[in-house]
Design an enzyme around this catalytic site. Structure first.
Site, PDB file in Angstrom:
ATOM      1  N   CYS A  12       0.715  -1.271   0.052  1.00 56.73           N
ATOM      2  CA  CYS A  12       0.119  -0.034   0.002  1.00 56.73           C
ATOM      3  C   CYS A  12       0.858   1.286  -0.149  1.00 56.73           C
ATOM      4  O   CYS A  12       2.080   1.054  -0.275  1.00 56.73           O
ATOM      5  CB  CYS A  12      -0.956   0.065   0.986  1.00 56.73           C
ATOM      6  SG  CYS A  12      -0.009   0.144   2.783  1.00 56.73           S
ATOM      7  N   ASN A  15       2.443   1.368   4.224  1.00 58.82           N
ATOM      8  CA  ASN A  15       2.673   0.234   4.996  1.00 58.82           C
ATOM      9  C   ASN A  15       2.665   0.219   6.551  1.00 58.82           C
ATOM     10  O   ASN A  15       3.114  -0.245   7.477  1.00 58.82           O
ATOM     11  CB  ASN A  15       4.152  -0.397   4.794  1.00 58.82           C
ATOM     12  CG  ASN A  15       4.460  -1.658   5.268  1.00 58.82           C
ATOM     13  OD1 ASN A  15       5.431  -1.948   5.819  1.00 58.82           O
ATOM     14  ND2 ASN A  15       3.430  -2.511   5.209  1.00 58.82           N
ATOM     15  N   CYS A  17      -1.451   0.831   7.511  1.00 59.71           N
ATOM     16  CA  CYS A  17      -2.623   0.518   7.551  1.00 59.71           C
ATOM     17  C   CYS A  17      -3.183  -0.621   6.827  1.00 59.71           C
ATOM     18  O   CYS A  17      -3.594  -1.667   7.468  1.00 59.71           O
ATOM     19  CB  CYS A  17      -3.720   1.875   7.125  1.00 59.71           C
ATOM     20  SG  CYS A  17      -3.567   3.231   8.048  1.00 59.71           S
ATOM     21  N   ARG A  18      -3.215  -0.501   5.548  1.00 59.07           N
ATOM     22  CA  ARG A  18      -3.932  -1.678   4.589  1.00 59.07           C
ATOM     23  C   ARG A  18      -3.053  -2.915   4.491  1.00 59.07           C
ATOM     24  O   ARG A  18      -3.476  -3.975   4.776  1.00 59.07           O
ATOM     25  CB  ARG A  18      -4.251  -1.042   3.288  1.00 59.07           C
ATOM     26  CG  ARG A  18      -5.407  -0.080   3.375  1.00 59.07           C
ATOM     27  CD  ARG A  18      -5.706   0.656   2.120  1.00 59.07           C
ATOM     28  NE  ARG A  18      -4.457   1.482   1.966  1.00 59.07           N
ATOM     29  CZ  ARG A  18      -4.236   2.346   0.795  1.00 59.07           C
ATOM     30  NH1 ARG A  18      -5.316   2.227  -0.222  1.00 59.07           N
ATOM     31  NH2 ARG A  18      -3.153   3.110   0.503  1.00 59.07           N
ATOM     32  N   SER A  19      -1.703  -2.655   3.872  1.00 59.81           N
ATOM     33  CA  SER A  19      -0.985  -3.684   3.691  1.00 59.81           C
ATOM     34  C   SER A  19      -0.616  -4.606   4.873  1.00 59.81           C
ATOM     35  O   SER A  19      -0.623  -6.013   4.936  1.00 59.81           O
ATOM     36  CB  SER A  19       0.245  -3.603   2.716  1.00 59.81           C
ATOM     37  OG  SER A  19       1.180  -2.524   3.308  1.00 59.81           O
ATOM     38  N   ASP A 129      -8.296   3.963   1.250  1.00 60.05           N
ATOM     39  CA  ASP A 129      -7.422   4.250   2.330  1.00 60.05           C
ATOM     40  C   ASP A 129      -8.108   4.811   3.613  1.00 60.05           C
ATOM     41  O   ASP A 129      -8.989   5.991   3.318  1.00 60.05           O
ATOM     42  CB  ASP A 129      -6.480   5.546   1.649  1.00 60.05           C
ATOM     43  CG  ASP A 129      -5.412   5.804   2.519  1.00 60.05           C
ATOM     44  OD1 ASP A 129      -5.420   5.511   3.836  1.00 60.05           O
ATOM     45  OD2 ASP A 129      -4.673   6.673   2.241  1.00 60.05           O
TER      46      ASP A 129
HETATM   47  P1  4NP Z   1      -1.720   2.793   4.140  1.00 64.13           P
HETATM   48  O1  4NP Z   1      -2.378   4.207   4.865  1.00 64.13           O
HETATM   49  O2  4NP Z   1      -1.168   3.114   2.968  1.00 64.13           O
HETATM   50  O3  4NP Z   1      -2.893   1.894   4.065  1.00 64.13           O
HETATM   51  O4  4NP Z   1      -0.729   2.384   5.092  1.00 64.13           O
HETATM   52  C1  4NP Z   1      -1.683   5.147   4.765  1.00 64.13           C
HETATM   53  C2  4NP Z   1      -0.828   5.772   5.619  1.00 64.13           C
HETATM   54  C3  4NP Z   1      -0.426   7.013   5.934  1.00 64.13           C
HETATM   55  C4  4NP Z   1      -0.663   7.839   4.860  1.00 64.13           C
HETATM   56  C5  4NP Z   1      -1.190   7.508   3.737  1.00 64.13           C
HETATM   57  C6  4NP Z   1      -1.804   6.306   3.650  1.00 64.13           C
HETATM   58  N1  4NP Z   1      -0.007   9.094   4.711  1.00 64.13           N
HETATM   59  O5  4NP Z   1      -0.211   9.979   4.098  1.00 64.13           O
HETATM   60  O6  4NP Z   1       0.550   9.605   5.856  1.00 64.13           O
END
Ligand code: 4NP
Length: 163
Positions: A12, A15, A17-19, A129
């Site tokens: 994602c 790294n 939240c989702r992955s 997201d």
């Molecule tokens: P992830 O979520 O891609 O699922 O880990 C996010 C975590 C942080 C951010 C964006 C998405 N950020 O912009 O900091």
């Protein structure tokens, strides 16, 4: 049946939240089916925004409520990953473009897919997201990651039987 494990990397943006959630759910499901040894599973982010950080507390809490531990530290995707893994499973269109660009640059033959290609209840192809939203977003993400991973696992197991 091949003896080498199938190597799967979930990707994602951050790294956190989702992955890490997809990695943990997939691992949990594989263990529940007694096929954990047939897979090597990891996750990474296309960005370096959160390198070294633990998984988001909201992802961890939602998953723990369903009996799935989520652990690890954020790391950034590197070109070496495209040579090492058999499959890169991305969460959304933006991740797909980032990984595909990298793949073309190095001429890797790694298979890049979007997780929701396997979602039996798919209304769109992205895993949204949840980072800037509330806890209901994390519950929804957990649901769709769970059912997509279950079907992805079916697919990868059937590929191993054919190989
Ligand atoms: P992830 O979520 O891609 O699922 O880990 C996010 C975590 C942080 C951010 C964006 C998405 N950020 O912009 O900091």
């Amino acid at each position: 049946m091949t003896s080498e494990p199938t190597k799967v990397l979930f990707v994602c943006l951050g790294n956190i939240c989702r992955s890490p959630l997809a990695e943990s759910i997939f691992r949990h499901q594989a263990a529940a089916r007694g096929v954990a040894g047939e897979f090597e599973v990891d996750s990474a982010g296309t960005s370096g925004y959160h390198v070294g950080a633990p998984p988001d507390a909201r992802s961890v809490a939602t998953a723990l409520g369903r009996g799935v531990p989520v652990k690890g530290a954020s790391r950034q995707l590197r070109t070496k990953d495209l040579e090492r893994f058999d499959y890169i499973i991305v969460m959304d269109a933006e991740n797909f473009e980032s990984v595909e660009r990298m793949r073309r640059e190095i001429g890797s033959e790694v298979r890049v897919h979007r997780l929701r290609e396997w979602d039996p209840e798919r209304d769109e192809l992205d895993v949204p997201d949840p980072y800037y939203g509330g806890s209901d977003g994390f519950e929804r993400v957990h649901d769709l990651v769970e059912r997509s991973c279950e079907a992805l696992l079916d697919h990868l197991l059937s590929e191993r039987v054919r190989a």
